[in-house]
Design a protein around this motif. Structure first.
Motif, PDB file in Angstrom:
ATOM      1  N   PRO A 147       0.781  -1.235   0.000  1.00  0.00           N
ATOM      2  CA  PRO A 147       0.000   0.000   0.000  1.00  0.00           C
ATOM      3  C   PRO A 147       0.818   1.293   0.000  1.00  0.00           C
ATOM      4  O   PRO A 147       0.246   2.377   0.102  1.00  0.00           O
ATOM      5  CB  PRO A 147      -0.803  -0.107   1.306  1.00  0.00           C
ATOM      6  CG  PRO A 147       0.102  -0.882   2.214  1.00  0.00           C
ATOM      7  CD  PRO A 147       0.820  -1.868   1.317  1.00  0.00           C
ATOM      8  N   ALA A 148       2.141   1.221  -0.112  1.00  0.00           N
ATOM      9  CA  ALA A 148       2.958   2.435  -0.081  1.00  0.00           C
ATOM     10  C   ALA A 148       2.573   3.399  -1.196  1.00  0.00           C
ATOM     11  O   ALA A 148       2.187   2.983  -2.291  1.00  0.00           O
ATOM     12  CB  ALA A 148       4.442   2.072  -0.198  1.00  0.00           C
ATOM     13  N   LEU A 149       2.687   4.677  -0.909  1.00  0.00           N
ATOM     14  CA  LEU A 149       2.415   5.724  -1.890  1.00  0.00           C
ATOM     15  C   LEU A 149       3.503   6.790  -1.740  1.00  0.00           C
ATOM     16  O   LEU A 149       3.306   7.822  -1.104  1.00  0.00           O
ATOM     17  CB  LEU A 149       1.020   6.325  -1.665  1.00  0.00           C
ATOM     18  CG  LEU A 149       0.495   7.319  -2.693  1.00  0.00           C
ATOM     19  CD1 LEU A 149       0.452   6.704  -4.090  1.00  0.00           C
ATOM     20  CD2 LEU A 149      -0.883   7.820  -2.306  1.00  0.00           C
ATOM     21  N   ALA A 221       0.970 -18.228   2.855  1.00  0.00           N
ATOM     22  CA  ALA A 221       0.871 -16.830   3.284  1.00  0.00           C
ATOM     23  C   ALA A 221       0.882 -15.907   2.065  1.00  0.00           C
ATOM     24  O   ALA A 221       0.994 -16.346   0.915  1.00  0.00           O
ATOM     25  CB  ALA A 221       2.017 -16.491   4.229  1.00  0.00           C
ATOM     26  N   HIS A 222       0.763 -14.610   2.324  1.00  0.00           N
ATOM     27  CA  HIS A 222       0.739 -13.599   1.272  1.00  0.00           C
ATOM     28  C   HIS A 222       1.893 -12.624   1.483  1.00  0.00           C
ATOM     29  O   HIS A 222       2.093 -12.136   2.601  1.00  0.00           O
ATOM     30  CB  HIS A 222      -0.598 -12.846   1.287  1.00  0.00           C
ATOM     31  CG  HIS A 222      -1.778 -13.749   1.117  1.00  0.00           C
ATOM     32  ND1 HIS A 222      -2.242 -14.151  -0.114  1.00  0.00           N
ATOM     33  CD2 HIS A 222      -2.571 -14.353   2.032  1.00  0.00           C
ATOM     34  CE1 HIS A 222      -3.286 -14.959   0.048  1.00  0.00           C
ATOM     35  NE2 HIS A 222      -3.494 -15.096   1.346  1.00  0.00           N
ATOM     36  N   PRO A 223       2.659 -12.314   0.428  1.00  0.00           N
ATOM     37  CA  PRO A 223       3.810 -11.422   0.586  1.00  0.00           C
ATOM     38  C   PRO A 223       3.365  -9.976   0.806  1.00  0.00           C
ATOM     39  O   PRO A 223       2.476  -9.472   0.125  1.00  0.00           O
ATOM     40  CB  PRO A 223       4.556 -11.559  -0.754  1.00  0.00           C
ATOM     41  CG  PRO A 223       3.931 -12.727  -1.454  1.00  0.00           C
ATOM     42  CD  PRO A 223       2.548 -12.846  -0.941  1.00  0.00           C
ATOM     43  N   ALA A 224       4.040  -9.309   1.753  1.00  0.00           N
ATOM     44  CA  ALA A 224       3.797  -7.886   2.016  1.00  0.00           C
ATOM     45  C   ALA A 224       5.139  -7.166   1.933  1.00  0.00           C
ATOM     46  O   ALA A 224       5.814  -6.959   2.955  1.00  0.00           O
ATOM     47  CB  ALA A 224       3.140  -7.686   3.370  1.00  0.00           C
ATOM     48  N   PRO A 225       5.578  -6.799   0.732  1.00  0.00           N
ATOM     49  CA  PRO A 225       6.896  -6.186   0.584  1.00  0.00           C
ATOM     50  C   PRO A 225       6.945  -4.758   1.130  1.00  0.00           C
ATOM     51  O   PRO A 225       6.017  -3.966   0.934  1.00  0.00           O
ATOM     52  CB  PRO A 225       7.125  -6.197  -0.928  1.00  0.00           C
ATOM     53  CG  PRO A 225       5.751  -6.239  -1.518  1.00  0.00           C
ATOM     54  CD  PRO A 225       4.911  -7.016  -0.564  1.00  0.00           C
ATOM     55  N   ASP A 226       8.022  -4.454   1.838  1.00  0.00           N
ATOM     56  CA  ASP A 226       8.274  -3.072   2.230  1.00  0.00           C
ATOM     57  C   ASP A 226       8.560  -2.247   0.979  1.00  0.00           C
ATOM     58  O   ASP A 226       9.042  -2.766  -0.031  1.00  0.00           O
ATOM     59  CB  ASP A 226       9.481  -2.988   3.164  1.00  0.00           C
ATOM     60  CG  ASP A 226       9.183  -3.492   4.574  1.00  0.00           C
ATOM     61  OD1 ASP A 226       7.991  -3.654   4.911  1.00  0.00           O
ATOM     62  OD2 ASP A 226      10.144  -3.713   5.341  1.00  0.00           O
ATOM     63  N   ALA A 227       8.271  -0.954   1.046  1.00  0.00           N
ATOM     64  CA  ALA A 227       8.555  -0.067  -0.087  1.00  0.00           C
ATOM     65  C   ALA A 227       8.656   1.364   0.409  1.00  0.00           C
ATOM     66  O   ALA A 227       7.781   1.830   1.156  1.00  0.00           O
ATOM     67  CB  ALA A 227       7.469  -0.175  -1.157  1.00  0.00           C
ATOM     68  N   GLU A 228       9.719   2.032  -0.005  1.00  0.00           N
ATOM     69  CA  GLU A 228       9.914   3.438   0.364  1.00  0.00           C
ATOM     70  C   GLU A 228       9.972   4.345  -0.858  1.00  0.00           C
ATOM     71  O   GLU A 228       9.810   5.561  -0.725  1.00  0.00           O
ATOM     72  CB  GLU A 228      11.213   3.595   1.158  1.00  0.00           C
ATOM     73  CG  GLU A 228      11.181   2.928   2.523  1.00  0.00           C
ATOM     74  CD  GLU A 228      12.474   3.111   3.301  1.00  0.00           C
ATOM     75  OE1 GLU A 228      12.446   2.995   4.540  1.00  0.00           O
ATOM     76  OE2 GLU A 228      13.529   3.379   2.660  1.00  0.00           O
ATOM     77  N   THR A 229      10.205   3.770  -2.024  1.00  0.00           N
ATOM     78  CA  THR A 229      10.375   4.561  -3.240  1.00  0.00           C
ATOM     79  C   THR A 229       9.569   3.948  -4.377  1.00  0.00           C
ATOM     80  O   THR A 229       9.142   2.790  -4.313  1.00  0.00           O
ATOM     81  CB  THR A 229      11.855   4.607  -3.659  1.00  0.00           C
ATOM     82  OG1 THR A 229      12.265   3.288  -4.060  1.00  0.00           O
ATOM     83  CG2 THR A 229      12.739   5.088  -2.518  1.00  0.00           C
TER      84      THR A 229
END
Length: 439
Positions: A147-149, A221-229
């Motif tokens: 969900p990162a924006l 399970a379901h992957p939830a990748p971190d994201a900053e950019t």
């Protein structure tokens, strides 16, 4: 005496791979079917995807998807109960999958009909996220959750959403909600098992990220990748495209934009802009339904431009006693008086009442609608069922056209700086920039 021949030693069994090899590349999906929970998010997603796209306010279109374009459907679930919201997603998903099955590639048929499923969610995790995500995950090999924006400084690190570097649960992003914000994605999504994918893996070689997604899916399970950019989201989108349509995406418009960048498709035909002289004569009505505290400052920029501002008392609005006087103003702003603070639980009723006033406004004005609930209620009141995105004025402020030619700008309530509404006004009516400021 000759010694017996040596007994051949059995070869040791092969050491099992810790991770399975990558599967052959499946047929890449060419088009996207996206499900949104509010209208401003649907329009934002459509513009982010790029290329040919339609925005529909009618989930019935999912039963007969056709045409070489992406499709974004607003399910309008924010006002529903959790059970109703889950059912809406489940029904829409079933229709989309049946339609995809009918148009699946087969001998003599183009692969252009393969479609990737996308669930648009709020970057601050509002709405019926838990139950909608659980319904959306049914039947999927895995749902990749991102969900990162980054464009609005909303990132995910360690499985926690951050706003301007501050964990979501320590911000006031949920000020208008009746409950507290979740402390993590895992807390926000109790109905499905998720596993965080750290930035080190997201930023590793492509094959490593794809393998990690497959491993997590194989574990149930379901992957939830971190994201900053945006580059982080690009890596996620590219990996999912290679993994095929058994993997589904769930994210904000940031991930939708990454998906748009990752695909090679024909660009959307540039719409012919309406002649400025013709639009200049059309009134412009701003309908500000957001509870964001910055709305008052945004409106002040419009009144300085000469707009007629009509603040509406929430009690009168809910009671249906508001009567607006006819006006010939070229620029009008309707807003809900927010001096009493947030109104948890009353948003839908107030948006519906505000929409009725906007729909009845004389002169058939072009519209600027802030807040997804207000946007949907207004277009429902007008009987509008489809939007054609034309462009984006600033991030999240999507300029569209209705089938009958009316111009509409939708914008999430939490988006835009202090000059947001002013920028939208000048983009739609450039001649106002030369007009003398109101005193």
């Amino acid at each position: 005496m000759a010694s017996p021949p040596p007994v051949p030693r059995a070869s040791p069994p092969p050491i099992p791979l810790l991770t399975p090899p990558l599967a052959p590349l499946p047929i890449p999906p060419s088009y996207v079917v996206a499900l949104a929970d509010d209208l401003s998010g649907a329009a934002e997603t459509a513009r982010a995807l790029g290329g040919p796209v339609r925005v529909s306010l009618d989930a019935g279109v999912l039963a007969g998807i056709d045409g070489a374009h992406d499709l974004v459907v607003d399910l309008d679930t924010r006002h529903l109960s959790p059970a109703e919201a889950a059912d809406a997603v489940r029904t829409a998903l079933r229709s989309a999958l049946r339609s995809a099955l009918r148009s699946a590639p087969r001998p003599g048929r183009s692969v252009a009909s393969t479609r990737l499923l996308y669930k648009k969610v709020d970057s601050q995790l509002r709405g019926h996220l838990a139950v909608e995500a659980a319904a959306y995950a049914e039947g999927a090999e895995a749902v990749v959750i991102a969900p990162a924006l980054p464009a609005t400084r909303r990132t995910v690190t360690g499985g926690v959403v951050h706003v301007d570097g501050v964990p979501l649960h320590r911000t006031d992003g949920w000020r208008a909600e009746a409950v507290s914000p979740p402390r993590s994605l895992a807390e926000a999504l109790p109905g499905i098992p998720i596993r965080t994918v750290p930035l080190a893996v997201v930023r590793s070689e492509r094959a490593v990220l794809e393998r990690e997604f497959r491993n997590i899916a194989a574990s149930g399970a379901h992957p939830a990748p971190d994201a900053e950019t945006d580059a982080d989201l690009d890596a996620v989108a590219e990996a999912v495209l290679r993994l095929g349509t058994g993997f589904r995406l769930l994210g904000s418009a940031g991930l939708a934009a990454a998906l748009g960048r990752a695909r090679s498709r024909p660009a959307a035909a540039a719409p012919r802009p309406a002649p400025e002289l013709a639009r200049k004569q059309v009134p412009l009505l701003f309908v500000v339904g957001t509870a964001e505290p910055g709305a008052a400052a945004q409106i002040a920029h419009l009144t300085a431009l000469g707009a007629h501002h009509v603040p509406l008392n929430p009690a009168d609005l809910a009671a249906g006693t508001v009567r607006l006087s006819p006006t010939a103003d070229a620029l009008t702003v309707l807003s809900i008086d927010g001096s009493g603070g947030p109104r948890p639980g009353r948003g839908r009723a107030l948006s519906t009442a505000l929409a009725a006033l906007a729909a009845a406004h004389p002169g058939r004005p072009d519209l600027v609608l802030t807040g997804g609930e207000t946007a949907r209620a207004t277009l429902d009141a007008l009987g509008t069922r489809e939007l054609e995105p034309l462009g984006e004025i600033h991030h999240g402020a999507v300029h569209s056209r209705t089938p009958d030619g009316r111009h509409v700008v939708t914008r999430p309530g939490s988006h835009g700086g202090e000059d947001s509404l002013l920028c939208i006004a000048l983009a739609l009516r450039p001649h106002l920039a030369a007009a003398p400021a109101a005193t």
